[in-house]
Scaffold this motif. Structure first.
Motif, PDB file in Angstrom:
ATOM      1  N   TYR A  58       0.752  -1.131  -0.064  1.00 36.44           N
ATOM      2  CA  TYR A  58       0.173  -0.079  -0.105  1.00 36.44           C
ATOM      3  C   TYR A  58       0.884   1.108   0.027  1.00 36.44           C
ATOM      4  O   TYR A  58       0.529   2.230  -0.814  1.00 36.44           O
TER       5      TYR A  58
ATOM      6  N   ASN B 179       2.302   1.775  -3.353  1.00 34.98           N
ATOM      7  CA  ASN B 179       1.528   2.387  -4.565  1.00 34.98           C
ATOM      8  C   ASN B 179       1.132   3.816  -4.264  1.00 34.98           C
ATOM      9  O   ASN B 179       0.914   4.585  -5.038  1.00 34.98           O
ATOM     10  N   VAL B 180       1.192   4.223  -2.764  1.00 37.42           N
ATOM     11  CA  VAL B 180       0.948   5.385  -2.438  1.00 37.42           C
ATOM     12  C   VAL B 180       2.144   6.305  -2.983  1.00 37.42           C
ATOM     13  O   VAL B 180       2.083   7.644  -3.387  1.00 37.42           O
TER      14      VAL B 180
ATOM     15  N   TYR C 142      -8.433   8.247   1.771  1.00 36.25           N
ATOM     16  CA  TYR C 142      -7.002   8.168   1.088  1.00 36.25           C
ATOM     17  C   TYR C 142      -6.332   8.500   2.385  1.00 36.25           C
ATOM     18  O   TYR C 142      -5.206   7.905   2.671  1.00 36.25           O
TER      19      TYR C 142
ATOM     20  N   ASN D 196      -6.116   5.653   5.165  1.00 35.20           N
ATOM     21  CA  ASN D 196      -5.285   4.748   4.995  1.00 35.20           C
ATOM     22  C   ASN D 196      -3.861   5.177   5.015  1.00 35.20           C
ATOM     23  O   ASN D 196      -2.912   4.252   5.583  1.00 35.20           O
TER      24      ASN D 196
ATOM     25  N   SER E 215      -0.833   3.805   7.836  1.00 32.71           N
ATOM     26  CA  SER E 215       0.274   3.019   7.411  1.00 32.71           C
ATOM     27  C   SER E 215       1.507   3.968   7.755  1.00 32.71           C
ATOM     28  O   SER E 215       2.614   3.229   8.311  1.00 32.71           O
TER      29      SER E 215
ATOM     30  N   GLN F 106      -9.717  -4.539  -5.283  1.00 38.90           N
ATOM     31  CA  GLN F 106      -8.311  -4.135  -5.456  1.00 38.90           C
ATOM     32  C   GLN F 106      -7.632  -4.869  -6.626  1.00 38.90           C
ATOM     33  O   GLN F 106      -7.075  -3.921  -7.623  1.00 38.90           O
TER      34      GLN F 106
END
Length: 674
Positions: free
Chosen positions: A157, A160-161, A181, A184, A188, A237
């Motif tokens: 994740y 990807n961010v 957004y 999350n 993280s 996803q």
């Protein structure tokens, strides 16, 4: 994490290419990779994600047939077409990624090597990890520990961010997903999920106690729903990844069709469809010319004589009109007899003699009618014919004739041009037949890609509907459990106290990091935005991570009112601030980031944001996005630069150790902001 090199062997159009990102100058953190559409930028990104995360990159927990179908697409097409000649035990395609990580001031170097063997039916994956330059891979147990630690510190994740593209950024804001957004991302980046995990654990214990009082069927169904929800989220996803990849393929295919069509047009070559259109245009113009000829012929046969004698015809029409007026007056004199005037005189009380009335009325009539000599003595029907002819002559004037003749000349020129194109088509038909077949193949492929995208969107809607049903069913069962637990037990009482303490701790933890993120994000936002002092305050609510923007007069600014470029800059500022405050060193990847931004915003991002966006920034760009002017702005921060060029003869992507050539570019530095 800092990437040092990437090796791609038989991955997409990369047959054996190496990207060297090593850098000794800490002030130069940007790696610039240029490539036109179809050159291999998307394959590069997919390879990077797959090399690090394997099946997880496609939303799949472990290597499965569906994962290997994705790998099959990634492997070079020539290898796929000749797979019956290979042995699955022999590595034919591989991705090698070398990177460093620093923990407690100790830096370690790792090489992840993910490779594949292929034969007529199967694909086999090999995964090895090498540490600190060793030529031998880690033992299986050590490799498992290292990889688990990597996934913990660098989850997919977060990776990807750290990979940005302009479309995704605008989609997050336009679809109202900004709070989700940020939720999350901050959980993280700052490990804020720990209180949530503890809360979930306690709630699970309470539910488990309550489940013992549920029926076996409902208790079993509750466990099933939990697994179904996880599976549904993974499917969504994966579907989102497929949707993004499909959209990229459509854009590339569209560019290929346009480029191929332009290439044929540059040789004055036309397709079968264009040939059919040319023939239709020729038939239409010939029909129009025939109509003009008929109109001209009709003019000379029917109206020409009257046209050249237009004045005489007009005089005749006026004469007939005057004669009819004279005859009308004479008829009135006959109708109004002496008896009529006597009756009028009596009605007036005898004050006026009837013969005087008669004389005065007749004199008035003669004064109203012009003095006209009777020549034609025409009837009303004859008068109508003369007037009709005059009207037709006016409608078919010599000016119209001249216009028709000019139009005929234009049609002749147009027909010459169209027929010349047809001749060229016939002459080049054989020579360019293969090119037309290729163009048709590209068009059919583009159509199939669009159909595939529509199918993915339809599947996404179905998955969302299934997910919503599961959430609703899960909520109903939880309500039933809450009713049971509300009747109280020692466990539930203690749990409620603990949950309240956890909620208080969660908000305090969030508030602490959010304040730092707000300050840094606002500072960067003001630096990047063209409108000075437009946004004076930025607030993030710790409860749900909702965002509030305030102007200088403390009035609220809706995110929806921001332009596409301003929305992009807002989210970039927030992400930059989150990673800066969390001190999480991820390599940041920007894929065609500047497309929606205007000149000033592009300049600000290149000068102020990218050089400060962590230790390593990979920028993938087209030549039109980072042109000569913007390249010069970014140049002081560039550590390595490459350009991707697809070789049509070798059918492979060449990696050139320099950005695009600019010798033919017209530099307009005066257009950049000062």
């Amino acid at each position: 994490m800092k990437i040092e090199s990437i090796v791609l062997k038989n991955i997409g159009a990369y047959k054996n290419q190496t990207f060297d990102f090593t850098n000794q100058n800490s002030n130069k953190n940007v790696v610039l990779i240029g490539g036109k559409n179809g050159a291999g930028k998307t394959t590069f990104l997919n390879a990077l994600r797959t090399g690090l995360y394997g099946s997880q990159a496609f939303g799949i927990k472990a290597p499965t047939p569906s994962y290997f179908r994705e790998i099959e697409k990634l492997i070079n097409s020539e290898i796929r077409d000749q797979r019956e000649w290979y042995n699955v035990k022999k590595v034919i395609s591989k991705i090698q990624i070398t990177f460093t990580t620093t923990t407690n001031q100790t830096t370690s170097r790792y090489l992840f090597e993910r490779s594949w063997g292929i034969d007529a039916k199967n694909i086999k994956e090999y995964f090895n990890i090498y540490r600190d330059g060793s030529t031998l891979p880690l033992a299986e147990k050590d490799q498992s520990q290292v990889y688990s630690l990597f996934l913990e510190r660098t989850p997919l994740y977060l990776f990807n961010v750290s990979l940005f593209d302009g479309e995704t950024i605008n989609q997050i804001i336009n679809e109202g997903k900004l709070s989700e957004y940020l939720d999350n991302l901050m959980k993280s980046a700052f490990k804020l999920e720990i209180p949530d995990l503890l809360t979930e654990t306690i709630e699970t214990l309470v539910r488990d106690e309550a489940k013992t009082k549920l029926s076996k069927e409902k208790s079993k169904r509750l466990d099933e729903i939990k697994g179904d929800l996880i599976e549904a989220e993974q499917k969504l996803q994966k579907n989102q990844i497929e949707k993004s990849q499909a959209l990229q393929k459509i854009e590339i295919s569209e560019a290929e069709v346009a480029s191929f069509s332009e290439s044929l047009k540059s040789h004055d070559v036309i397709s079968k469809e264009e040939e059919a259109k040319l023939k239709d245009d020729i038939r239409r113009l010939e029909h129009e010319r025939q109509s003009l000829k008929q109109s001209t012929s009709n003019f000379f046969s029917e109206y020409y004589a009257f046209t050249i004698n237009h004045d005489l015809l007009k005089q005749a029409a006026d004469q007939v009109e005057s004669e009819l007026l004279v005859r009308s007056v004479e008829d009135l004199e006959k109708v109004f007899s002496d008896e009529f005037y006597k009756n009028v005189s009596r009605n007036l009380g005898g004050t006026v003699q009837h013969d005087l009335l008669k004389n005065e009325f007749n004199a008035a009539l003669k004064m109203a009618v012009p003095s006209t000599e009777i020549i034609h003595d025409a009837s009303f029907s004859s008068k109508a014919k003369v007037e009709n002819m005059l009207s037709l002559v006016d409608a078919n004037s010599s000016e119209n004739l001249l216009s028709n003749l000019n139009r005929d000349d234009e049609i002749i020129d147009e027909l010459k041009t169209l027929r010349r194109k047809l001749i060229i088509r016939e002459e080049n038909h054989i020579d360019f037949e293969k090119q037309f077949e290729e163009l048709n193949r590209l068009k059919v492929n583009h159509l199939h890609l669009k159909e595939r995208f529509e199918h993915i969107v339809q599947t996404e809607d179905e998955l969302h509907a299934q997910y919503s049903n599961l959430v609703e069913e899960n909520a109903l069962l939880k309500q039933e459990i809450e009713k049971i637990t509300s009747k109280s037990s020692l466990l539930s009482q203690n749990a409620n106290l603990t949950l309240a303490l956890l909620e208080d701790f969660r908000l305090q933890q969030r508030y602490k990091v959010i304040r730092n993120v707000e300050e840094n994000a606002l500072r960067m936002l003001k630096t990047l935005m063209r409108k000075e002092d437009y946004i004076e305050k930025l607030s993030i609510m710790p409860e749900d991570f909702s965002l509030t923007l305030l102007s200088k007069d403390q009035s609220r600014i809706s995110v929806a009112t921001l332009s596409s470029g301003e929305k992009q800059i807002l989210l970039l500022s927030l992400i930059w601030a989150i990673f800066k405050v969390s001190e999480n060193q991820m390599p940041f990847i920007f894929d065609t980031l500047l497309g929606r931004l205007d000149r000033d915003h592009r300049y600000n991002i290149l000068r102020n944001l990218l050089p400060n966006f962590g230790e390593q920034v990979l920028v993938l760009s087209t030549d039109s996005e980072i042109s000569k002017d913007y390249y010069d702005v970014l140049k002081p921060s560039i550590s390595r630069e490459y350009s991707l060029q697809f070789d049509n003869e070798l059918l492979e992507t060449q990696v050139i150790p320099s950005y695009f050539e600019f010798e033919n570019a017209q530099v307009k530095t005066n257009e950049l902001p000062s």
